[in-house]
Design a protein around this motif. Structure first.
Motif, PDB file in Angstrom:
ATOM      1  N   THR A   1       5.625  -9.898  -9.576  1.00  0.00           N
ATOM      2  CA  THR A   1       5.086  -8.789  -9.728  1.00  0.00           C
ATOM      3  C   THR A   1       4.682  -8.076  -8.381  1.00  0.00           C
ATOM      4  N   SER A   2       4.332  -9.046  -7.276  1.00  0.00           N
ATOM      5  CA  SER A   2       4.226  -8.462  -6.097  1.00  0.00           C
ATOM      6  C   SER A   2       5.752  -7.825  -5.539  1.00  0.00           C
ATOM      7  N   LEU A   3       6.686  -8.557  -5.544  1.00  0.00           N
ATOM      8  CA  LEU A   3       7.975  -7.833  -5.309  1.00  0.00           C
ATOM      9  C   LEU A   3       8.268  -6.570  -6.061  1.00  0.00           C
ATOM     10  N   ALA A   4       7.842  -6.401  -7.398  1.00  0.00           N
ATOM     11  CA  ALA A   4       7.916  -5.121  -8.059  1.00  0.00           C
ATOM     12  C   ALA A   4       7.134  -4.163  -7.456  1.00  0.00           C
ATOM     13  N   VAL A   5       5.873  -4.263  -7.235  1.00  0.00           N
ATOM     14  CA  VAL A   5       4.968  -3.341  -6.746  1.00  0.00           C
ATOM     15  C   VAL A   5       5.399  -3.068  -5.282  1.00  0.00           C
ATOM     16  N   SER A   6       6.007  -3.831  -4.374  1.00  0.00           N
ATOM     17  CA  SER A   6       6.240  -3.532  -3.116  1.00  0.00           C
ATOM     18  C   SER A   6       7.462  -2.544  -3.142  1.00  0.00           C
ATOM     19  N   ASP A   7       8.448  -2.989  -3.831  1.00  0.00           N
ATOM     20  CA  ASP A   7       9.773  -1.876  -4.099  1.00  0.00           C
ATOM     21  C   ASP A   7       9.337  -0.596  -4.667  1.00  0.00           C
ATOM     22  N   ALA A   8       8.530  -0.662  -5.580  1.00  0.00           N
ATOM     23  CA  ALA A   8       7.972   0.699  -6.450  1.00  0.00           C
ATOM     24  C   ALA A   8       7.451   1.503  -5.367  1.00  0.00           C
ATOM     25  N   ILE A   9       6.379   1.055  -4.626  1.00  0.00           N
ATOM     26  CA  ILE A   9       5.899   1.843  -3.406  1.00  0.00           C
ATOM     27  C   ILE A   9       6.877   2.620  -2.801  1.00  0.00           C
ATOM     28  N   THR A  10       7.874   1.819  -2.056  1.00  0.00           N
ATOM     29  CA  THR A  10       9.033   2.414  -1.182  1.00  0.00           C
ATOM     30  C   THR A  10       9.723   3.329  -2.330  1.00  0.00           C
ATOM     31  N   HIS A  11      10.030   3.032  -3.425  1.00  0.00           N
ATOM     32  CA  HIS A  11      11.074   3.849  -4.235  1.00  0.00           C
ATOM     33  C   HIS A  11      10.192   5.128  -4.670  1.00  0.00           C
ATOM     34  N   TYR A  12       9.095   5.007  -5.022  1.00  0.00           N
ATOM     35  CA  TYR A  12       8.509   6.296  -5.357  1.00  0.00           C
ATOM     36  C   TYR A  12       7.823   7.191  -4.132  1.00  0.00           C
ATOM     37  N   ARG A  13       7.646   6.385  -3.078  1.00  0.00           N
ATOM     38  CA  ARG A  13       7.436   7.229  -1.789  1.00  0.00           C
ATOM     39  C   ARG A  13       8.549   8.072  -1.429  1.00  0.00           C
ATOM     40  N   GLN A  14       9.514   7.569  -1.386  1.00  0.00           N
ATOM     41  CA  GLN A  14      11.103   7.978  -1.057  1.00  0.00           C
ATOM     42  C   GLN A  14      11.447   9.067  -2.055  1.00  0.00           C
ATOM     43  N   LEU A  15      11.170   9.025  -3.361  1.00  0.00           N
ATOM     44  CA  LEU A  15      11.111  10.061  -4.313  1.00  0.00           C
ATOM     45  C   LEU A  15      10.624  11.111  -4.166  1.00  0.00           C
ATOM     46  N   ARG A  16       9.346  10.874  -3.644  1.00  0.00           N
ATOM     47  CA  ARG A  16       8.607  12.149  -3.341  1.00  0.00           C
ATOM     48  C   ARG A  16       8.830  12.765  -1.983  1.00  0.00           C
ATOM     49  N   GLU A  17       9.744  11.965  -1.230  1.00  0.00           N
ATOM     50  CA  GLU A  17      10.221  12.709  -0.213  1.00  0.00           C
ATOM     51  C   GLU A  17       8.905  12.700   0.695  1.00  0.00           C
ATOM     52  N   LEU A  18       8.286  11.563   0.951  1.00  0.00           N
ATOM     53  CA  LEU A  18       6.944  11.389   1.934  1.00  0.00           C
ATOM     54  C   LEU A  18       7.267  10.175   2.650  1.00  0.00           C
ATOM     55  N   THR A  19       6.883  10.256   4.090  1.00  0.00           N
ATOM     56  CA  THR A  19       6.894   9.259   5.234  1.00  0.00           C
ATOM     57  C   THR A  19       5.859   8.536   4.808  1.00  0.00           C
ATOM     58  N   ILE A  20       5.660   7.197   5.289  1.00  0.00           N
ATOM     59  CA  ILE A  20       4.456   6.182   5.269  1.00  0.00           C
ATOM     60  C   ILE A  20       3.428   6.945   5.690  1.00  0.00           C
ATOM     61  N   ASP A  21       3.370   7.768   6.796  1.00  0.00           N
ATOM     62  CA  ASP A  21       2.205   8.384   7.409  1.00  0.00           C
ATOM     63  C   ASP A  21       1.674   9.398   6.581  1.00  0.00           C
ATOM     64  N   GLU A  22       2.735  10.067   5.987  1.00  0.00           N
ATOM     65  CA  GLU A  22       2.162  11.053   5.095  1.00  0.00           C
ATOM     66  C   GLU A  22       1.424  10.537   3.777  1.00  0.00           C
ATOM     67  N   LEU A  23       1.871   9.323   3.243  1.00  0.00           N
ATOM     68  CA  LEU A  23       1.217   8.834   2.043  1.00  0.00           C
ATOM     69  C   LEU A  23       0.012   8.247   2.526  1.00  0.00           C
ATOM     70  N   ALA A  24      -0.201   7.666   3.963  1.00  0.00           N
ATOM     71  CA  ALA A  24      -1.549   7.282   4.383  1.00  0.00           C
ATOM     72  C   ALA A  24      -2.357   8.534   4.479  1.00  0.00           C
TER      73      ALA A  24
END
Length: 230
Positions: free
Chosen positions: A40-63
């Protein structure tokens, strides 16, 4: 892609802090995380990356979005979450899901698209034969995971797939009948747009029917295994 939901409202005037921030285009979580990471930790970690990139957001923008939602998480902390180096709390999960225009259930049931075949359960502590569709249904409160409920849920799934297969078969037979009705014209005018469209319908129909029959066979096999174990 237009920014969805809260991102559109909160990120409209966000300043780009870095053109290429560290971790801004991270790889898949299973490549970055320790092999011992729980599923579950692995799923959530990858999901954050996947959906952040899908929304075309940098990590700083998500923050930035999370800070505007009164749940501040630094860019460094988000990068650690995406790398499985920092746990994601339930509060983090809810806020991040909202910021990414997803849901907690979507993040929790995420499977990396090119992840190797999992050796254990898809989610921590669950039976190893629970697949993503059943996991999502359970997370959304649409089913439970006791044996009787699982058998009933898979029976309903088989029934739905049978209806879908019958529909595809009916549509395909209708297209075949139209082609036969054209007679020699279908051969003489094979390049004519109406004939080509009919051929495309038949190809699409054959593909859809094949896919639905494969899904039905796999689902019936899963149901049979559950019934044997009951």
């Amino acid at each position: 892609m237009p920014l969805p939901g809260p991102v559109a409202a909160l990120c409209g005037d966000a300043q780009r802090l870095y053109d290429n921030p560290p971790g801004g285009r991270a790889g898949h979580a299973y490549d970055r995380c320790m092999p011992s990471s729980l599923p579950t930790s692995l799923a959530v970690s990858d999901a954050i990356t996947h959906y952040r990139q899908l929304r075309e957001l940098t990590i700083d923008e998500l923050a930035y979005v999370l800070r505007m939602l009164d749940h501040p998480i630094s860019a460094d902390a988000l990068a650690e979450m995406e790398g499985c180096a920092r746990p994601v709390t339930v509060d983090d999960l809810v806020a991040i899901a909202y910021a990414l225009d997803a849901t907690p259930a979507v993040l929790l049931s995420h499977i990396p698209i090119d992840m190797p075949e999992p050796e254990g359960p898809l989610a921590t502590g669950l039976p190893s034969d629970v697949d993503q569709t059943e996991l999502r249904a359970w997370l959304e409160g649409k089913t439970t995971l006791d044996r009787e409920s699982r058998v009933g849920w898979w029976k309903e799934r088989v029934a739905r797939l049978k209806v879908r297969s019958a529909h595809h078969e009916e549509q395909l037979q209708g297209a075949y009948a139209e082609l036969r009705g054209l007679g020699d014209l279908a051969l003489q005018e094979a390049d004519a747009p109406p004939v080509q469209r009919l051929q495309w319908r038949i190809q699409d129909g054959e593909h859809a029917l094949n896919q639905s029959e494969v899904a039905l066979a796999l689902t019936e096999h899963r149901l049979g295994n559950l019934q044997e174990d009951a």
